[in-house]
Motif scaffolding. Structure first.
Motif, mmCIF file in Angstrom:
data_model
loop_
_atom_site.group_PDB
_atom_site.id
_atom_site.type_symbol
_atom_site.label_atom_id
_atom_site.label_comp_id
_atom_site.label_asym_id
_atom_site.label_seq_id
_atom_site.Cartn_x
_atom_site.Cartn_y
_atom_site.Cartn_z
ATOM 1 N N PHE A 162 36.063 41.482 37.533
ATOM 2 C CA PHE A 162 37.466 41.783 37.214
ATOM 3 C C PHE A 162 38.062 40.688 36.338
ATOM 4 O O PHE A 162 38.724 40.960 35.332
ATOM 5 N N GLY A 163 37.832 39.434 36.723
ATOM 6 C CA GLY A 163 38.366 38.326 35.938
ATOM 7 C C GLY A 163 37.807 38.288 34.529
ATOM 8 O O GLY A 163 38.531 37.994 33.574
ATOM 9 N N GLY A 201 41.998 33.224 43.793
ATOM 10 C CA GLY A 201 41.604 34.283 42.876
ATOM 11 C C GLY A 201 42.246 35.600 43.255
ATOM 12 O O GLY A 201 42.687 35.804 44.395
ATOM 13 N N SER A 212 41.730 45.428 45.928
ATOM 14 C CA SER A 212 40.748 45.476 44.849
ATOM 15 C C SER A 212 40.872 46.761 44.048
ATOM 16 O O SER A 212 40.843 46.743 42.804
ATOM 17 N N MET A 272 37.701 32.939 33.782
ATOM 18 C CA MET A 272 37.383 34.275 34.299
ATOM 19 C C MET A 272 37.046 34.221 35.781
ATOM 20 O O MET A 272 37.532 35.042 36.581
ATOM 21 N N GLY A 332 39.551 35.534 38.639
ATOM 22 C CA GLY A 332 39.024 36.703 39.342
ATOM 23 C C GLY A 332 38.774 36.439 40.810
ATOM 24 O O GLY A 332 39.115 37.260 41.662
ATOM 25 N N TRP A 383 32.787 41.144 42.538
ATOM 26 C CA TRP A 383 33.785 42.028 41.933
ATOM 27 C C TRP A 383 34.945 41.235 41.360
ATOM 28 O O TRP A 383 35.536 41.621 40.350
ATOM 29 N N GLY A 384 35.270 40.111 41.991
ATOM 30 C CA GLY A 384 36.297 39.251 41.441
ATOM 31 C C GLY A 384 35.889 38.661 40.106
ATOM 32 O O GLY A 384 36.691 38.574 39.172
ATOM 33 N N ALA A 396 31.144 39.635 31.551
ATOM 34 C CA ALA A 396 31.082 39.840 32.999
ATOM 35 C C ALA A 396 29.744 39.381 33.559
ATOM 36 O O ALA A 396 29.681 38.786 34.644
#
Length: 429
Positions: free
Chosen positions: A355-356, A419, A5, A341, A345, A351-352, A39
């Motif tokens: 990030f995505g 992901g 990560s 996304m 992610g 958090w994925g 996000a």
């Protein structure tokens, strides 16, 4: 997983620096603000699908609701409307709506007085018809009057702080999601996806055609910011470019603060008993139901929670661009892109999803200028070689965004099917 990560977020940070160096700070700061809003929206979908396994393809509808909400709350007051007969006429339409709702409710409760079977059904249908006629008999004249010059053209806003508009966007999205969930969550997953697509289109049609409330395709602008505008920094002596960057940095700080609070809250919830229950329902709802869990109620709960974040994110985007244009909402930009996304992610990982969202949004916005630069270079070389220039470079560059997005999805699913930052479930020994 932590090392992976950190490496991915480190690479994303380097990508942002490269974009800032090539495209400039004003462009990059603007894209980062939009990425923060996306996000938040991706987190909403991650709650619904990653946590609960619910296929919501009506994201665009909730984004439009959030945008309409912040427009209504924060846009300056329309003095012409409030000084006309419009408010009184709208009040009568609202009263007619509640009277109609009471008529329908009374018909649905008619079994208490001995009316059952087909007679109750017929009475309910008649009640709905009467309620509709009563409501439209008051709303249509009110809408026609408000859209005229005497009524001010449209209702206008309330002139309140945009943050209240963000909150109202989340509340309004929650109310709509509750109604949708009560109707659709009993459906199978594929039917749920189809139903949410239809409801999203209904919301889009309503918002586009309610000119008296949203101005429809005429658009509304400028919508106030919750933070100081660049003009405020220019008044302090800063040059245009610096003032623009400073203003966007302030907006970005507020958006990141909202995002951080949301991540903290849902991470704590998902790590506790509530999260374990939602994972159990997602993985095997039949087994969870046999253990005494109210599966439909919990799915409704998570559907509403996710929609709240979508409504807030939609309000943040409209506030930032300072224009509400219902015609600008398209399924590929405001539904499909959000799904990409979360899938790229990592579903089920906050958090994925973040990030995505940032990665895919940056790829989406830079793929067009990057493609144009490549086409220009190839076109110049081709002209010098005697093969002729590439035609319609602008249109081809815009179309390349979809190609690049599809390429990213293919590569991500090939090498990281769960992901880039997949869900990690800690199991007790």
């Amino acid at each position: 997983m932590i090392a992976r990560s950190l490496s991915l977020f480190g690479g994303l940070f380097v990508l942002i620096l490269v974009i800032g160096w090539v495209m400039g700070a004003p462009f990059t700061s603007s894209r980062l603000v939009e990425a923060a809003a996306y996000a938040l929206i991706a987190l909403g979908l991650n709650i619904q699908w990653g946590y609960g396994g619910l296929f919501n393809f009506g994201i665009m509808g909730f984004l439009m609701v959030g945008g309409a909400a912040v427009t209504f709350i924060s846009y300056p007051v329309n003095a012409v409307f409030w000084g006309s007969e419009g408010p009184a006429m709208l009040g009568r339409a609202l009263l007619a709506f509640f009277v109609g709702a009471l008529i329908v409710l009374a018909a649905r409760q008619s079994h208490r007085v001995g009316i059952t079977g087909k007679w109750k059904m017929a009475l309910t249908v008649l009640a709905w018809f009467l309620a509709y006629v009563l409501y439209r008999s008051q709303l249509d004249p009110a809408a026609a009057y408000i859209e005229s010059a005497a009524g001010g053209g449209w209702v206008g806003g309330l002139g309140a702080h945009p943050l209240l508009g963000w909150v109202f966007g989340g509340v309004l999205a929650a109310g709509i999601a509750y109604v949708i969930g009560k109707i659709c969550l009993g459906l199978r997953t594929d039917y749920l996806a189809i139903a949410t697509i239809g409801i999203s289109e209904i919301l889009r049609a309503l918002i586009k055609n309610m000119d008296w409330l949203t101005r429809g395709t005429l658009t509304v602008s400028p919508i106030p910011w919750p933070t100081p505008l660049p003009q405020a920094y220019q008044a302090q002596g800063l040059d245009t470019a610096t003032a623009l960057i400073a203003a966007r940095a302030g907006y970005l700080a507020l958006a990141v603060l909202v995002l951080a609070i949301v991540v903290w809250l849902i991470s704590r919830a998902y790590a506790g008993p509530w999260g374990r229950m939602m994972r159990a329902i997602r993985d095997n709802h039949i087994a969870a139901s046999s253990m005494g869990k109210n599966v439909t109620a919990r799915q409704l709960e998570i559907f509403v929670f996710g929609s709240v974040l979508m409504g807030i994110g939609g309000a943040m985007l409209v506030s930032f661009v300072q224009i509400f244009d219902p015609s600008s909402y398209q399924p590929i930009n405001h539904t499909f892109l959000i799904w990409v996304m979360v899938i790229v992610g990592g579903a089920g990982n906050n958090w994925g999803a973040i990030f995505g969202a940032v990665l895919i949004w940056l790829i989406w916005v830079i793929s067009e200028p990057l493609s144009k630069a490549i086409f220009d270079f190839v076109s110049t070389w081709s002209s010098h070689a005697g093969w002729g220039a590439i035609p319609d470079i602008e249109a081809r560059s815009a179309q390349m965004r979809v190609f690049v997005l599809g390429l990213v999805i293919t590569i991500a699913l090939r090498f990281a099917p769960k992901g880039l930052i997949p869900e990690v479930v800690k199991r007790d020994n």
